[in-house]
Write a protein that holds these residues in place. Structure first.
Motif, PDB file in Angstrom:
ATOM      1  N   ARG A   1      85.725 -49.458  40.974  1.00 50.79           N
ATOM      2  CA  ARG A   1      85.242 -49.871  42.290  1.00 50.79           C
ATOM      3  C   ARG A   1      86.089 -49.262  43.402  1.00 50.79           C
ATOM      4  N   TRP A   2      87.383 -49.271  43.250  1.00 47.55           N
ATOM      5  CA  TRP A   2      88.271 -48.566  44.179  1.00 47.55           C
ATOM      6  C   TRP A   2      89.502 -48.137  43.389  1.00 47.55           C
ATOM      7  N   CYS A   3      89.469 -46.904  42.902  1.00 43.83           N
ATOM      8  CA  CYS A   3      90.547 -46.378  42.059  1.00 43.83           C
ATOM      9  C   CYS A   3      91.709 -45.920  42.927  1.00 43.83           C
ATOM     10  N   GLU A   4      92.909 -46.255  42.536  1.00 39.25           N
ATOM     11  CA  GLU A   4      94.100 -46.015  43.357  1.00 39.25           C
ATOM     12  C   GLU A   4      95.332 -45.833  42.473  1.00 39.25           C
ATOM     13  N   GLY A   5      96.414 -45.399  43.110  1.00 34.29           N
ATOM     14  CA  GLY A   5      97.746 -45.453  42.536  1.00 34.29           C
ATOM     15  C   GLY A   5      97.995 -44.744  41.225  1.00 34.29           C
ATOM     16  N   PRO A   6      97.577 -43.474  41.030  1.00 35.24           N
ATOM     17  CA  PRO A   6      97.846 -42.803  39.757  1.00 35.24           C
ATOM     18  C   PRO A   6      99.337 -42.522  39.562  1.00 35.24           C
ATOM     19  N   ALA A   7      99.811 -42.745  38.340  1.00 37.92           N
ATOM     20  CA  ALA A   7     101.206 -42.471  37.965  1.00 37.92           C
ATOM     21  C   ALA A   7     101.210 -41.748  36.633  1.00 37.92           C
ATOM     22  N   TRP A   8     102.094 -40.760  36.491  1.00 37.04           N
ATOM     23  CA  TRP A   8     102.105 -39.893  35.311  1.00 37.04           C
ATOM     24  C   TRP A   8     103.331 -40.168  34.456  1.00 37.04           C
ATOM     25  N   PHE A   9     103.090 -40.399  33.138  1.00 33.08           N
ATOM     26  CA  PHE A   9     104.167 -40.553  32.164  1.00 33.08           C
ATOM     27  C   PHE A   9     104.294 -39.256  31.374  1.00 33.08           C
ATOM     28  N   PRO A  10     105.255 -38.388  31.694  1.00 33.10           N
ATOM     29  CA  PRO A  10     105.364 -37.095  31.005  1.00 33.10           C
ATOM     30  C   PRO A  10     105.573 -37.210  29.501  1.00 33.10           C
ATOM     31  N   ALA A  11     106.393 -38.157  29.065  1.00 33.94           N
ATOM     32  CA  ALA A  11     106.715 -38.263  27.642  1.00 33.94           C
ATOM     33  C   ALA A  11     105.500 -38.615  26.796  1.00 33.94           C
TER      34      ALA A  11
END
Length: 306
Positions: free
Chosen positions: A36-46
């Motif tokens: 509905r309202w996608c937000e705040g992407p965070a990436w886990f490299p490992a």
């Protein structure tokens, strides 16, 4: 300026330097839809894993780059909004419903980083970044308490919307900026000497701000000094954004992503069919741009790295 704007598969080069950011044969891909309202992407490299928030649906989702599988990461999520990963690989999230900033430890339990300032409950923390010294900086507009859509409707105990810093040793929460209408996305420059903060006050006031300000980070990284307006949004509002290795800002906007060089010049756009809320560089080399746009998650492989 290049008056003959070049458009390639969603890319619009306004200045020639933007052409070096993308490959002519690449295009934007939609990886998933149904939010509905996608937000705040965070990436886990490992783990080669992207985590993001679907705020109104009160859940967090994950995309596994290794097998292209999307699933539920956390539900309910206390209407989580912005997320980031600290230097120890722990997820830090802003909660609208909890009106707090939390950290997910390696064993899965949640630690409250900040939920009050001077004894009063925060409004609804929105976006968060971690400085090189481990300090956590976050914005606290009132979007999550304005209605029951992204949290619980409530009055602000603080009475205004501010930006805060949490000391990495003492845990003390200090206000570092109190002259915003609705502080939103934020990001440090590559050297950590500048902090960019968006103000989306125009969301509820037609005459309100819709720009990004740039601040000097002073006093050993503990306070903000002078600021100036870095860029004004020309389509919709700026929301979340990231900085690449050449100090270009990739900023969410109403028609996609607006890209500015470090001098504040708009050099290009990445157009999308949905309003963009936030974005994150990911992939093994940091050259995949993941994009949260209204109901969907998109990605695009770039010629540069975040």
């Amino acid at each position: 300026m290049n008056t003959d704007k070049q458009e390639k598969l969603g890319f619009e080069a306004i200045e020639p330097e933007f052409n070096a950011c993308f490959f002519p044969h690449e295009q934007v891909e939609r990886l998933w839809s149904g939010g509905r309202w996608c937000e705040g992407p965070a990436w886990f490299p490992a783990h080669r894993l992207l985590v993001w928030s679907d705020i109104p649906n009160n859940r967090m989702l994950s995309f596994d780059e290794r097998n292209n599988v999307t699933g539920i990461y956390r539900a309910p999520s206390n209407h989580a909004n912005g997320n980031t990963v600290d230097s120890q690989g722990r997820l830090i999230s802003c909660e609208h419903l909890g009106r707090r900033v939390i950290r997910q430890e390696h064993d899965g339990h949640l630690t409250v980083i900040a939920d009050r300032w001077q004894g009063k409950r925060l409004n609804s923390p929105n976006d968060v970044v971690v400085a090189t010294d481990g300090a956590i900086w976050f914005t606290d507009p009132d979007y999550g308490i304005l209605s029951d859509y992204e949290g619980d409707k409530a009055d602000s105990e603080i009475g205004c919307c501010q930006v805060y810093r949490v000391d990495p040793i003492s845990g003390q929460v200090d206000c570092v900026a109190d002259d915003f209408v609705k502080p939103n996305g934020l990001a440090f420059s590559r050297d950590g000497k500048k902090l960019y903060i968006a103000d989306t006050g125009a969301s509820h006031d037609p005459d309100g701000p819709k720009h990004i300000r740039i601040f000097d980070v002073i006093d050993g990284g503990k306070r903000l000094g002078k600021s100036r307006i870095f860029a004004e949004c020309t389509v919709g509002l700026f929301d979340g954004f990231r900085v690449d290795r050449n100090d270009r800002l990739w900023i969410s906007a109403g028609d996609g992503i607006h890209v500015y060089n470090h001098n504040g010049a708009l050099i290009g756009k990445l157009r999308l069919p949905e309003t963009v809320a936030n974005l994150q560089f990911g992939g093994i080399k940091g050259n995949i741009l993941y994009i949260c746009a209204t109901r969907s998650l998109y990605c695009c492989r770039l010629a540069i790295c975040g």
